[in-house]
Design an enzyme around this catalytic site. Structure first.
Site, PDB file in Angstrom:
ATOM      1  N   HIS A 188     -19.421  -6.924   1.472  1.00 18.73           N
ATOM      2  CA  HIS A 188     -18.503  -7.733   0.679  1.00 18.73           C
ATOM      3  C   HIS A 188     -18.506  -7.148  -0.731  1.00 18.73           C
ATOM      4  CE1 HIS A 188     -17.859 -10.692   3.752  1.00 18.73           C
ATOM      5  NE2 HIS A 188     -19.141 -10.983   3.851  1.00 18.73           N
ATOM      6  N   ARG A 212       0.821  -1.216   0.000  1.00 23.09           N
ATOM      7  CA  ARG A 212       0.000   0.000   0.000  1.00 23.09           C
ATOM      8  C   ARG A 212       0.857   1.269   0.000  1.00 23.09           C
ATOM      9  NH1 ARG A 212      -5.484  -0.271   0.873  1.00 23.09           N
ATOM     10  NH2 ARG A 212      -6.298  -2.328   1.405  1.00 23.09           N
ATOM     11  N   ASP A 228     -12.917   5.444 -11.489  1.00 22.69           N
ATOM     12  CA  ASP A 228     -13.379   6.758 -11.041  1.00 22.69           C
ATOM     13  C   ASP A 228     -12.528   7.848 -11.687  1.00 22.69           C
ATOM     14  OD1 ASP A 228     -14.556   8.824  -9.739  1.00 22.69           O
ATOM     15  OD2 ASP A 228     -13.673   8.421  -7.785  1.00 22.69           O
ATOM     16  N   GLU A 277     -10.476  -2.050  -5.420  1.00 25.60           N
ATOM     17  CA  GLU A 277      -9.789  -1.125  -4.520  1.00 25.60           C
ATOM     18  C   GLU A 277      -8.420  -0.754  -5.074  1.00 25.60           C
ATOM     19  OE1 GLU A 277      -8.525  -0.599   0.150  1.00 25.60           O
ATOM     20  OE2 GLU A 277      -8.734  -2.593  -0.691  1.00 25.60           O
ATOM     21  N   CYS A 282     -16.780  -7.841  -3.220  1.00 23.42           N
ATOM     22  CA  CYS A 282     -16.610  -8.840  -4.275  1.00 23.42           C
ATOM     23  C   CYS A 282     -17.959  -9.308  -4.797  1.00 23.42           C
ATOM     24  CB  CYS A 282     -15.834 -10.052  -3.755  1.00 23.42           C
ATOM     25  SG  CYS A 282     -14.194  -9.637  -3.146  1.00 23.42           S
ATOM     26  N   GLU A 287      -1.813  -8.553   3.802  1.00 22.27           N
ATOM     27  CA  GLU A 287      -3.246  -8.488   4.095  1.00 22.27           C
ATOM     28  C   GLU A 287      -3.928  -9.764   3.640  1.00 22.27           C
ATOM     29  OE1 GLU A 287      -5.252  -5.003   2.771  1.00 22.27           O
ATOM     30  OE2 GLU A 287      -3.569  -3.687   3.243  1.00 22.27           O
TER      31      GLU A 287
END
Length: 1501
Positions: free
Chosen positions: A1467, A1149, A1251, A1193, A1469, A1182
């Site tokens: 969720h 990240r 976006d 994401e 997904c 993660e």
């Protein structure tokens, strides 16, 4: 205070030890340490013990706080001083300090931790004697409100763990477990963290044998809201499980843990439930079966939703079973256990969710299969429950029930179930004695009877699932037995309507199902007594449905009886349902099943009754497709038709055999006809409005056909009218003269016959409405050939002779016609608007005849196209407004469109060129005709597939669809050709740019290989070979088989993406209704699986597809490619070559851009095929499986970073609210731009909406286009307006020259992201070249090119290159327009939450009517747009609307828990929102807004 109390400590020392200042107390402690050391050296243990008592009793246990603090530090100093002899005094050291752990003063608690820490360091192993007491205190201190106390407790905890680790063999674990079992249920998060830390940090402790004692408590900790605790506990669970797998465990332990896990499987927490199920699955794999089988009922209740565990348990039961003599299995399970199992299964079947119900049914089947004898007593309990499942919405559940009944019916099981009252026959009476029939128990009969009762009471089930249930029964059991039993059951049926419906379904299955092939063979030949008995058995029941009875007779070749039955139809009431059944029967007659019947038509002498039967059916039908199909079939038997006409109707009468109701509904066209049965006659026998209902006309026609003395129209023609007409065709003058004559005589027969003659004759129609010069030339040619100027038509009903017309060769331009369009349109408009009553039906037949003949002629020779007048026919017919009428659409329109598709490419190109010069309003009329045509044929397909639910016929396979779309494509090409195309020089530059980009891709890959070669030492020859191979690969990608490359398009020389717009909007060619019915996945698979035999598919008509369907098609293509890559990986792995079936990238990240660059750049250059695989993203460190949410994401985070202003790659335009490239971005940003281009390509490839908002011209450029002046309107509106003003300025009218008014030169400037001005000369020495009236267009062209192309070339080229690395070779350019690509990448900005609500699904007890759900949607509709977007991002990972609207998201709202203080979770997904059932609307709004406002990141929920 006396000194004696504290001896051997002095008063001064005591005062210092109890001082408020820590430093003084510390000094005193050091003094005590010195004293004790001296005493220990002198071995004066008594005095040391005395000091211990003083410090513990007088200080540590004192009520004075200062004394307690001094005592704690003093006793620690004493312990240090005693050293190895400290265990002597342990009773004075540890117990007093432990009492201070609960002191009200936090400082005392802290000093107690500090003191015990020092004491434990000295005592080490001795400390373990007080471990339980210390542990209990620490469990409380770690949750202390004071941070210093908590910190001290943590230090002590670490020391204690070290001591335990060092001396684990001496640690009394059995004494520790009770207190651990008690404390493990404390809910404080710090205490839980402490407990988990203790268990994980001391692996040497053998906790496994005591695991049942703490397992339930650990499960509770697993449900902690704190993610860190959950994660730590999950790790602990994994460690315990690993140890269990490798250890020898007592069976009793498994029993105890199984009970605990079963209880926790019912938890509402996902992680607890998942972990419990996972452990149970592992237990089943590794434990003794005898231990777990007694818990079968509990296991089933816990694991029914978990399919993989179910499979293991089922295998366990089968493994433990032994085969008996009948090949079945038996298992020594107690009856009580089986009863409990059955009760659990029954509950799940009745109340469980859909998936649980299916798994429960699988269990029932499995138990009956393995434990048949033991399950037989429970049949009566399960029987009614199973029957209710037949109404389930899922086919899988219904099929499982039928399989269970099949296995019960074939078992040797005594029947205990009560007999229903609806039937009194036993199974022996119902089933005939036949050695070929399988033996069933009485449950078979009972099942059939109860099934009939169910169908009788639930008609909806019968209509929707009846056919499926019966077909499956025929597959599972003997079809003949099923039909015999059903037939006997229905023969006593009192509800006639029900019996008729049942027979209709049974007949449909019998005639269409491939599973009943042998059964049909038996019925076809009734030579044996068994087959005859079978026919009689069915016939008794089939008589409830007349059409089914006829079908049975036709199947069994009882043609005489079928003919008799059809004759009886005239006495019946003809309803719509009745006609639909006949329609279906006619369609079945054309199927392969009735091939022998169609061949029997050739044996006229022996099968006259068969022909009469079919003729009777024809007379009953209205003029549908079935009518025309049967009529054409009967026309193939001319000898019989001739005999019938001659022998039965006489020589002086004619009877229209193939359309018996024409006389009643249309008539002969002679207004003076004297036949009272003719619609045209003034003395018509009936009320004309009576036959507006075609069904009534059909019934009356059947009656007339049975009466041989009916007066029909005579063959004598009415009095003809004489007129004089030229022989070259038809024109406005002739038409006006003809109409004038008909008005005078009031006889319209001449008019009708003339129009019909023209429109049914190719030569006459092609020479009609010619331009004057061509008409004169044709007249002159005919005069030379002796045809004369006129022909007298005194003996013909037509006003024009069908004399052969000759003409000279006429030279025409490629886009020129001999037709006078203006005159022709006037004439056709007059005919269609004012004379519809006369021409509607005759013109339909005439055009059909004409176009059918043209099709035949074109099929045999193309020479007729050499006639320059030939194409006039098509332009004339296109002007007929009736083409969109239903009666035309299903008749002549289809023939007409079909004939157009048979034209040569040259002729079609000419049609395209001519129509491209029409106005948009003209073109719109033709397109509307075709849209209506396609709609009507789609409605027919919908009707057929609705009636026959088992039909797998695709919409593209509907007759007539291909012809309509082929003609629509012709008009689409005309639309483009007449539209606005980019300039040729721009197109040329774009093609050169494409070539350069392909070269650049090769070059970059070569560079990568050269770098590798330097390391591996490959020679130049290898490099050249590699270069050629890469170039070949690029070409192969481009030249991959492309279904969108149409020969006609190439013949026109047209490329759709070269056109900015057409005469009509692109949407005018899209039929939304048809697109909704297209099954795009099936179309794709059908086309590619049978490419050689499939001549038509919607996927090769991208102009007709909606954007939604195009995206679906692109996604299918992407998924197919991903599947191929995965398949390749699997094949390689079988050969020992390890390939990853997915494109996986791992990123950190805090190094997102860097990691993404490394991963994507390497794959894009070195192994571009990897980009075609499905993307899986992992964030380093993660957990979370990427089912789509992690990828979303990843894209979101990386685009957020790259598009930040401080990053300097893009700049935001406030006016257009869009991003644009920063023209002054550094050369070192190439990799970042390439990355963004690749990300956009990957987003398209993986169906992820980003976006971002670019100006529309960016998407044009991504499609290989260059930005031009027109694009400035949306990307740089202010500049566009200024240039538009310059372009439109008129020096004459506005008074002033451009140089003075605008003062522009060929030097321009623009602003970069930092606000700096950059200047650029559009031409050499541009600052000295003024913009004038003569060169302003050049200036605008160069300026536009500079802003949109030149100024951002260094930034856009790597961006474009990255995009191509992913999308090169895909259908993207062929399928989509640039504006559609924008929707594909960035989605829509429209938020319609009503759409979202309409398709949302609910689970866990929620429904659309649930109060919480109603409150939820009320809240959602009142949120701001910004909040709504945050909600979308929270639940789906993207705040954009997908193509097709929010309805495409398929949101799922699941009831998480009852009222709680926790927030909703999601969720991403699966687009699932886990929503607790909050107690009030206000609380729901508060929690929901918080969740969407602060949610960020991804983790396991």
């Amino acid at each position: 205070m006396s000194e004696r109390e504290y001896l051997p400590l002095t008063l001064t020392l005591v005062k210092t030890l109890t001082d408020k200042l820590y430093e003084k107390r510390k000094t005193a402690a050091l003094e005590i340490e010195k004293i004790v050391r001296e005493l220990m050296a002198a071995q004066n243990y008594e005095q040391v013990e005395r000091i211990c008592k003083v410090l513990s009793e007088q200080f540590v246990l004192s009520q004075n706080g200062n004394f307690r603090r001094g005592g704690l530090i003093g006793i620690a100093a004493l312990a240090i001083a005693t050293g190895k002899e400290a265990p002597r005094f342990r009773q004075y050291l540890i117990p007093p300090v432990l009492q201070c752990f609960l002191d009200n003063d936090p400082k005392v608690r802290y000093y107690a931790c500090e003191s015990l820490y020092n004491i434990a360091k000295v005592l080490r192993i001795v400390t373990l004697a007080y471990f339980n007491e210390i542990f209990d205190c620490l469990a409380k201190l770690v949750a202390d409100m004071e941070p210093t106390v908590k910190s001290g407790a943590e230090l002590l905890d670490r020391l204690l763990k070290d001591i335990v680790t060092e001396t684990c063999t001496q640690f009394e674990l059995i004494a520790f477990i009770p207190i651990l079992r008690e404390r493990i249920y404390i809910r404080n998060p710090f205490t839980r963290q402490f407990l988990i830390s203790l268990l994980t940090s001391v692996p040497e402790l053998d906790m496994i044998q005591y695991l049942p004692e703490i397992l339930d408590g650990l499960c509770h900790i697993l449900g902690d809201p704190n993610p860190e605790i959950r994660k730590s506990c999950e790790i602990l669970f994994n460690e315990f499980l690993s140890i269990l797998k490798t250890s020898s465990i007592e069976p009793s332990m498994f029993e105890d843990m199984t009970r605990i896990l079963i209880q926790n499987c019912q938890s509402t927490d996902d992680l607890i439930q998942y972990t419990s199920l996972y452990w149970l699955r592992e237990f089943l794999n590794m434990s003794s079966h005898e231990v777990l089988l007694p818990h079968s009922a509990g296991l089933l209740a816990a694991i029914l939703p978990s399919n993989d565990i179910n499979q293991i348990l089922r295998q366990l039961i089968k493994t433990e079973s032994t085969a008996n003599e009948q090949g079945k299995y038996c298992l020594n399970l107690p009856e009580s256990t089986i009863s409990k199992v059955v009760e659990v299964l029954k509950t799940q079947i009745q109340l469980g969710a859909s998936q649980s119900r299916i798994i429960a049914l699988q269990w029932v089947y499995h138990l009956f299969d393995c434990l048949q004898d033991k399950m037989s007593p429970h049949i009566d309990i399960l029987f009614p429950v199973l029957f209710r499942v037949l109404s389930d919405s899922t086919d899988e559940a219904v099929l499982l029930v039928l399989q269970i009944f099949a296995i019960i019916s074939t078992s040797n099981t005594p029947v205990t179930m009560s007999t229903p009252k609806t039937i009194a026959l036993s199974s022996s009476e119902l089933l005939p004695n036949n050695n070929n029939i399988r033996k069933y128990n009485d449950y078979f009969t009972k099942f059939i009877v109860v099934l009939m009762d169910l169908f009788r009471t639930d008609r909806l089930l019968l209509e929707t699932r009846g056919s499926f249930i019966i077909r499956q029964l025929c597959m599972l059991l003997c079809a003949e037995d099923i039909y015999r039993t059903l037939s006997e059951t229905l023969s006593n049926e009192s509800d006639v309507q029900f019996a008729s419906t049942m027979v209709k379904i049974l007949s449909s299955i019998l005639l269409t199902s491939t599973e009943l092939h042998e059964f049909r063979i038996k019925l076809k030949d009734l030579q044996t007594s068994d087959s005859a008995t079978l026919f009689v058995c069915l016939y008794k029941t089939w008589c409830h449905n007349p059409v089914a009875t006829v079908a049975l007779c036709l199947l069994s070749q009882n043609y005489d009886h079928a003919c008799t039955l059809v004759q009886l139809f005239s006495d019946m009431e003809v309803t719509v349902d009745f006609l639909i059944e006949i329609d279906k029967l006619v369609q079945l007659i054309e199927s392969p099943i009735f091939t022998y019947l169609r061949l029997a038509l050739l044996d006229i002498e022996n099968n006259q009754t068969l022909i009469r039967t079919l003729c009777g059916l024809l007379m009953l039908l209205p003029q549908t497709d079935a009518f025309h199909t049967l009529r054409r079939r009967l026309e193939c038997v001319p000898t019989f038709i001739d005999k019938l006409t001659t022998s039965q109707r006489g020589t002086n009468r004619h009877f229209y055999l193939f359309n018996p109701n024409v006389s009643l509904t249309v008539g002969c066209g002679n207004t003076h006809c004297s036949n009272v049965y003719c619609y045209s006659s003034p003395s018509f026998k009936y009320d004309r409005t009576l036959f507006n209902d075609k069904n009534v006309a059909a019934v009356e026609a059947v009656k007339l056909s049975k009466e041989h003395n009916v007066e029909l129209c005579t063959e004598n023609s009415p009095t003809t009218v004489t007129t004089t007409l030229p022989s070259v065709g038809f024109n406005e003058t002739i038409l006006n003269n003809l109409l004038e004559e008909c008005h005078k005589t009031d006889n319209w027969e001449l008019f009708i016959n003339t129009i019909v003659s023209i429109f049914s004759d190719r030569r006459m129609l092609s020479t009609s409405f010619l331009k004057k010069e061509f008409e004169n030339k044709l007249l002159h040619s005919n005069a030379k050939n002796g045809d004369g100027d006129a022909i007298q038509n005194s003996n013909n009903t037509s006003a024009i002779s069908k004399t052969k017309i000759y003409h000279d060769k006429i030279e025409l331009a490629t886009d020129e016609l001999t037709l006078d369009f203006i005159a022709m349109r006037r004439a056709i408009k007059l005919l269609c608007t004012k004379y519809e009553d006369y021409l509607l039906i005759p013109l339909n037949k005439a055009i059909k005849t004409l176009t059918s003949n043209i099709t035949l002629d074109l099929g045999s020779t193309q020479s007729i196209e050499n006639d320059n007048n030939f194409l006039n026919i098509f332009f004339i017919i296109f002007e007929i407004s009736y083409l969109s009428y239903p009666e035309y659409i299903f008749d002549c329109a289809r023939c007409f469109y079909h004939s157009i598709t048979k034209l040569s490419k040259k002729s079609q190109v000419k049609i395209i060129q001519i129509y491209s010069k029409m106005t948009s309003s003209d073109l719109s009329i033709y397109v509307t005709h075709l849209r209506q045509y396609l709609t009507m044929y789609t409605m027919i397909w919908v009707e057929h597939t609705t009636v026959n639910s088992s039909s797998e016929k695709l919409l593209s396979q509907e007759a007539g669809m291909k012809d309509g779309l082929d003609v629509l494509r012709i008009f689409f090409y005309s639309n483009l050709l007449g539209g606005k195309r980019d300039k040729l020089e721009v197109i040329k530059l774009e093609k050169e740019q494409d070539k350069l980009m392909s070269t650049e891709i090769i070059k970059r890959r070569e560079q990568r290989n050269e770098d590798d070669d330097d390391e591996t030492g490959l020679n130049n020859e290898n490099n050249e070979t590699m270069s050629r191979r890469m170039a070949s690969n690029i070409e192969n990608e481009e030249e991959d088989e492309n279904p969108f490359d149409i020969d006609l398009q190439k013949a026109v020389g047209l490329e759709p993406n070269e056109y900015r717009s057409g005469l009509l909007s692109y949407d005018d060619f899209i039929n939304e209704f048809v697109n909704e019915k297209i099954e795009i996945m099936k179309e794709y698979l059908n086309y590619y699986r049978q490419k050689a035999s499939v001549s038509f598919s919607f996927i090769i008509y991208p102009f007709f597809l909606t954007t939604t369907n195009k995206i679906a098609l692109l996604n299918i293509e992407n998924k197919i490619k991903m599947y191929r890559e995965r398949h390749t990986s699997v094949v390689h792995s079988l050969l020992g070559i390890r390939l990853n079936p997915y494109f996986k990238i791992n990123v950190r990240r805090d190094h997102l851009i860097e990691d993404a660059l490394i991963a994507l750049e390497y794959q894009g250059i070195e192994r571009p095929q990897e980009l075609k695989k499905q993307l899986f993203v992992e964030f380093d460190g993660e957990q979370g499986v990427d089912e789509g949410g992690v990828s979303k994401e990843f894209f979101q985070l990386i685009t957020e970073q790259v598009f930040k202003p401080e990053y300097g790659m893009f700049m935001f335009d406030e006016e257009t609210r869009s991003m644009w490239f920063n023209p002054s971005a550094g050369d070192d940003m190439d990799r970042e731009y390439t990355l963004i281009g690749m990300l956009i390509g990957l987003a398209i490839y993986n169906n992820i909406i980003l976006d971002i908002k670019f100006a529309p011209v960016v998407y044009r450029k991504l499609m290989g286009k260059l930005g031009t002046f027109e694009d400035l309107e949306k990307s740089h509106p202010m500049i566009y307006q200024s240039l538009e003003r310059l372009l439109s300025y008129n020096e004459i009218t506005e008074g002033g020259n451009i140089e003075d008014i605008f003062s522009l030169t060929f030097r321009v400037s623009l602003t970069d992201a930092t606000g700096s001005r950059l200047t650029y000369d559009l031409k050499e020495d541009g600052d000295n070249i003024l913009v004038t009236n003569d060169n302003r267009e050049e200036f605008i062209r160069l300026y536009s090119n500079f802003i949109l192309n030149k100024s951002i070339e260094k930034q856009f080229n790597p961006f474009y290159h990255g995009f191509l690395l992913v999308t090169h070779g895909s259908y993207l350019r062929k399928l989509f327009r640039p504006d559609e690509v924008e929707l594909l990448v960035a989605g829509s900005q429209v938020l319609d939450f009503d759409q979202l609500a309409s398709t949302t699904e609910y689970d866990g007890g929620y429904s659309s009517e649930h109060p919480t759900i109603k409150n939820f949607w009320d809240i959602m509709n009142n949120l701001t747009d910004d909040q709504k977007r945050k909600f979308l991002r929270f639940t789906t990972g993207s705040d954009r609307t997908p193509i097709g609207g929010l309805a495409k998201l398929k949101l799922v709202i699941v009831r998480k828990t009852a009222d709680t203080d926790s927030l909703p979770t999601a969720h991403t997904c699966f687009n699932a929102l886990l929503l607790p059932e909050y107690s009030s609307k206000a609380k729901l709004q508060e929690k929901l807004v918080k969740a969407i406002q602060y949610a960020e990141g991804f983790g396991l929920m």
